[in-house]
Design a protein around this motif. Structure first.
Motif, mmCIF file in Angstrom:
data_model
loop_
_atom_site.group_PDB
_atom_site.id
_atom_site.type_symbol
_atom_site.label_atom_id
_atom_site.label_comp_id
_atom_site.label_asym_id
_atom_site.label_seq_id
_atom_site.Cartn_x
_atom_site.Cartn_y
_atom_site.Cartn_z
ATOM 1 N N VAL A 1 52.086 -5.827 24.289
ATOM 2 C CA VAL A 1 53.306 -5.746 23.492
ATOM 3 C C VAL A 1 53.679 -4.287 23.275
ATOM 4 O O VAL A 1 52.860 -3.479 22.864
ATOM 5 C CB VAL A 1 53.105 -6.434 22.122
ATOM 6 C CG1 VAL A 1 54.382 -6.348 21.305
ATOM 7 C CG2 VAL A 1 52.693 -7.877 22.316
ATOM 8 N N ASP A 2 54.924 -3.937 23.581
ATOM 9 C CA ASP A 2 55.417 -2.584 23.361
ATOM 10 C C ASP A 2 56.234 -2.586 22.077
ATOM 11 O O ASP A 2 57.418 -2.908 22.081
ATOM 12 C CB ASP A 2 56.278 -2.142 24.549
ATOM 13 C CG ASP A 2 56.668 -0.674 24.462
ATOM 14 O OD1 ASP A 2 56.381 -0.065 23.410
ATOM 15 O OD2 ASP A 2 57.244 -0.147 25.414
ATOM 16 N N SER A 3 55.589 -2.244 20.965
ATOM 17 C CA SER A 3 56.257 -2.302 19.665
ATOM 18 C C SER A 3 57.068 -1.050 19.370
ATOM 19 O O SER A 3 57.721 -0.968 18.340
ATOM 20 C CB SER A 3 55.214 -2.505 18.561
ATOM 21 O OG SER A 3 54.290 -1.435 18.553
ATOM 22 N N LYS A 4 57.020 -0.056 20.268
ATOM 23 C CA LYS A 4 57.722 1.196 20.016
ATOM 24 C C LYS A 4 59.209 1.083 20.314
ATOM 25 O O LYS A 4 59.996 1.890 19.846
ATOM 26 C CB LYS A 4 57.097 2.325 20.846
ATOM 27 C CG LYS A 4 55.614 2.552 20.577
ATOM 28 C CD LYS A 4 55.071 3.662 21.442
ATOM 29 C CE LYS A 4 53.562 3.795 21.295
ATOM 30 N NZ LYS A 4 52.861 2.630 21.855
ATOM 31 N N ILE A 5 59.585 0.115 21.139
ATOM 32 C CA ILE A 5 60.993 -0.068 21.451
ATOM 33 C C ILE A 5 61.399 -1.500 21.134
ATOM 34 O O ILE A 5 60.564 -2.367 20.917
ATOM 35 C CB ILE A 5 61.299 0.257 22.927
ATOM 36 C CG1 ILE A 5 60.557 -0.705 23.851
ATOM 37 C CG2 ILE A 5 60.949 1.701 23.244
ATOM 38 C CD1 ILE A 5 60.952 -0.567 25.306
ATOM 39 N N MET A 6 62.696 -1.729 21.118
ATOM 40 C CA MET A 6 63.228 -3.042 20.785
ATOM 41 C C MET A 6 63.297 -3.937 22.018
ATOM 42 O O MET A 6 63.376 -3.456 23.147
ATOM 43 C CB MET A 6 64.639 -2.894 20.207
ATOM 44 C CG MET A 6 64.709 -2.136 18.904
ATOM 45 S SD MET A 6 66.429 -1.890 18.401
ATOM 46 C CE MET A 6 66.191 -1.274 16.738
ATOM 47 N N SER A 7 63.298 -5.230 21.772
ATOM 48 C CA SER A 7 63.595 -6.168 22.848
ATOM 49 C C SER A 7 65.101 -6.122 23.101
ATOM 50 O O SER A 7 65.875 -5.580 22.300
ATOM 51 C CB SER A 7 63.178 -7.580 22.450
ATOM 52 O OG SER A 7 64.026 -8.059 21.418
ATOM 53 N N GLN A 8 65.539 -6.703 24.194
ATOM 54 C CA GLN A 8 66.970 -6.724 24.492
ATOM 55 C C GLN A 8 67.741 -7.472 23.407
ATOM 56 O O GLN A 8 68.847 -7.078 23.039
ATOM 57 C CB GLN A 8 67.208 -7.364 25.860
ATOM 58 C CG GLN A 8 66.741 -6.502 27.022
ATOM 59 C CD GLN A 8 67.116 -7.084 28.366
ATOM 60 O OE1 GLN A 8 67.612 -8.196 28.459
ATOM 61 N NE2 GLN A 8 66.874 -6.332 29.417
ATOM 62 N N HIS A 9 67.152 -8.545 22.901
ATOM 63 C CA HIS A 9 67.817 -9.320 21.849
ATOM 64 C C HIS A 9 67.969 -8.489 20.578
ATOM 65 O O HIS A 9 69.034 -8.459 19.954
ATOM 66 C CB HIS A 9 67.016 -10.587 21.558
ATOM 67 C CG HIS A 9 67.566 -11.401 20.421
ATOM 68 N ND1 HIS A 9 68.607 -12.287 20.574
ATOM 69 C CD2 HIS A 9 67.236 -11.438 19.101
ATOM 70 C CE1 HIS A 9 68.889 -12.843 19.409
ATOM 71 N NE2 HIS A 9 68.067 -12.345 18.502
#
Length: 247
Positions: free
Chosen positions: A30-38
């Motif tokens: 999981v990459d929590s540093k950036i947002m998902s597209q949604h």
């Protein structure tokens, strides 16, 4: 819970609300540093695109969230790249700043603060820059016409890198002298869980492409005046915070 290639973590006190949403990396972590597209699209749609641009006025480097969020709103790959270019034009360390910038600048000035909370502008910025890199890179800027002047920059931290990029875009040839073996200065001391060093490296690589900018690492300059004698037209001392502050 995995939902549409995103991990959705529910707030246990209120299961109808998301506590956080993180994008999935290719290796399954999981990459929590950036947002998902949604999540990115949700934040982009929250922007009111205020005529006064209070977020821009609050930014120390005059980066305009209004402009880069407007550019990315449709979400096409070309829009993402154009948005990232808008960010990096104002701040060539835009990826780094998006991850570490405090919330007392643009977020404090956000018009939505008094309604449903400020837009997480720094994280939007970090996400757009990272997405552009994953899409093949940020569009290159025009190569400046050399003006025949050569500048020596002592210090390869944020101050020296920022000054070098600005001078490089004005046509100056810049040599960065850094006593350590790597560029980045104090950025390299920020914990990895907050600032992935690959972001630092990619931002620096982009910055060095903005003109005739050369890095000379592992070189300690004892006397700046000696560089003037070697033919440099000017010397900038940007050694920054070379000793940590004791708290």
């Amino acid at each position: 819970m995995l939902y549409n290639d995103e991990y959705v973590i529910f707030d246990t006190k209120n299961p109808t609300h998301f506590q956080s949403r993180c994008s999935m990396q290719k290796n399954g972590t999981v990459d929590s540093k950036i947002m998902s597209q949604h999540q990115l699209q949700t934040e982009l749609l929250r922007c009111e695109y205020c005529e006064e641009k209070p977020c821009t006025n609050a930014c120390p480097v005059n980066c305009s969230p209004f402009d880069f969020m407007m550019a990315a709103r449709v979400g096409d790959p070309s829009d993402i790249k154009r948005s990232a270019a808008e960010i990096m034009r104002s701040n060539p360390l835009g990826g780094v700043c998006g991850l570490v910038c405090p919330d007392r600048f643009c977020m404090a000035a956000c018009s939505r603060k008094k309604f449903d909370g400020s837009i997480n502008i720094p994280k939007v910025q970090a996400t757009l820059v990272e997405m552009a890199k994953r899409l093949g890179g940020i569009p290159g800027f025009s190569v400046p016409t050399p003006n025949g002047k050569k500048i020596a920059m002592i210090g390869g931290g944020p101050a020296g890198l920022g000054a070098a990029s600005a001078l490089g875009q004005l046509g100056y040839a810049v040599d960065i002298f850094e006593s350590r073996e790597t560029l980045g200065g104090m950025m390299n001391l920020i914990p990895d869980q907050r600032l992935d060093k690959s972001v630092v490296q990619s931002d620096i690589e982009f910055l060095l492409s903005l003109g005739a900018i050369t890095a000379k690492t592992g070189v300690k300059v004892e006397d700046p005046k000696q560089l003037l004698a070697q033919g440099y037209d000017a010397v900038c001392v940007t050694t920054g915070l070379w000793k940590p502050i004791e708290l």
